[in-house]
Design a protein around this motif. Sequence first.
Motif, PDB file in Angstrom:
ATOM      1  N   VAL A  61     -12.692  -9.011   4.145  1.00 37.11           N
ATOM      2  CA  VAL A  61     -12.238  -8.964   5.256  1.00 37.11           C
ATOM      3  C   VAL A  61     -12.027  -7.561   6.155  1.00 37.11           C
ATOM      4  O   VAL A  61     -12.955  -6.723   5.781  1.00 37.11           O
ATOM      5  CB  VAL A  61      -9.958  -8.240   4.660  1.00 37.11           C
ATOM      6  CG1 VAL A  61     -10.439  -7.164   3.816  1.00 37.11           C
ATOM      7  CG2 VAL A  61      -9.147  -8.028   6.019  1.00 37.11           C
ATOM      8  N   GLN A  62     -11.808  -7.452   7.256  1.00 35.86           N
ATOM      9  CA  GLN A  62     -12.591  -6.388   8.136  1.00 35.86           C
ATOM     10  C   GLN A  62     -12.081  -4.976   8.044  1.00 35.86           C
ATOM     11  O   GLN A  62     -10.863  -5.141   7.577  1.00 35.86           O
ATOM     12  CB  GLN A  62     -12.361  -6.773   9.743  1.00 35.86           C
ATOM     13  CG  GLN A  62     -13.397  -7.856  10.224  1.00 35.86           C
ATOM     14  CD  GLN A  62     -12.944  -7.758  11.737  1.00 35.86           C
ATOM     15  OE1 GLN A  62     -11.602  -7.844  12.412  1.00 35.86           O
ATOM     16  NE2 GLN A  62     -14.071  -8.732  12.283  1.00 35.86           N
ATOM     17  N   GLY A  84      -7.809  -3.612   7.873  1.00 39.46           N
ATOM     18  CA  GLY A  84      -7.445  -5.310   8.041  1.00 39.46           C
ATOM     19  C   GLY A  84      -6.657  -4.949   6.513  1.00 39.46           C
ATOM     20  O   GLY A  84      -6.686  -3.828   5.641  1.00 39.46           O
ATOM     21  N   SER A  85      -6.199  -5.786   5.522  1.00 43.01           N
ATOM     22  CA  SER A  85      -5.134  -5.914   4.137  1.00 43.01           C
ATOM     23  C   SER A  85      -5.461  -6.874   3.141  1.00 43.01           C
ATOM     24  O   SER A  85      -5.555  -7.954   3.939  1.00 43.01           O
ATOM     25  CB  SER A  85      -3.450  -5.688   4.779  1.00 43.01           C
ATOM     26  OG  SER A  85      -3.234  -4.921   5.635  1.00 43.01           O
ATOM     27  N   ASN A 127      -4.037  -1.965   2.046  1.00 46.58           N
ATOM     28  CA  ASN A 127      -4.009  -1.309   3.495  1.00 46.58           C
ATOM     29  C   ASN A 127      -4.853  -0.705   3.804  1.00 46.58           C
ATOM     30  O   ASN A 127      -5.480   0.662   3.191  1.00 46.58           O
ATOM     31  CB  ASN A 127      -2.721  -1.194   3.908  1.00 46.58           C
ATOM     32  CG  ASN A 127      -1.595  -2.304   3.592  1.00 46.58           C
ATOM     33  OD1 ASN A 127      -1.213  -3.182   3.569  1.00 46.58           O
ATOM     34  ND2 ASN A 127      -0.257  -1.421   3.516  1.00 46.58           N
TER      35      ASN A 127
END
Length: 128
Positions: A12-13, A16-17, A84
């Motif tokens: 994920v970047q 992100g979550s 998150n």
Amino acid sequence: QVQLVESGGGLVQAGGSLRLSCAASGRTFSISVTGWFRQAPGKEREFVAAINYSGTMTYYVESVKGRFTISRDNAKNTVTLQMNSLKPEDTAVYYCAYDHTGWPATGKIRLVDTYTYWGQGTQVTVSS
């Protein structure tokens, strides 16, 4: 014996979550604590969060407070870690851990040795 299986990791970047799940099977008990730990390459395994069986007590390492939430669904024997606002420094293998014990003292809840059962881990990678 208790078996733990983690899922939900991935790439994920930053910002992100991800949502990790820990499914427990075997001889689980109502007096228990479930924790999440993580281990980055070249580093020791570190505590992230923990929750008791009823879900009434939770504890987080300072670095994830306000970003991560631990919860559980006892009907499904599952503990979830909602992550998150992820940061590159959150990159690690995340492990679920379990022990048949009442809520440990603050000093003990963060210790690897407090937990008897461990899952195989799931990789979380956060790109910048």
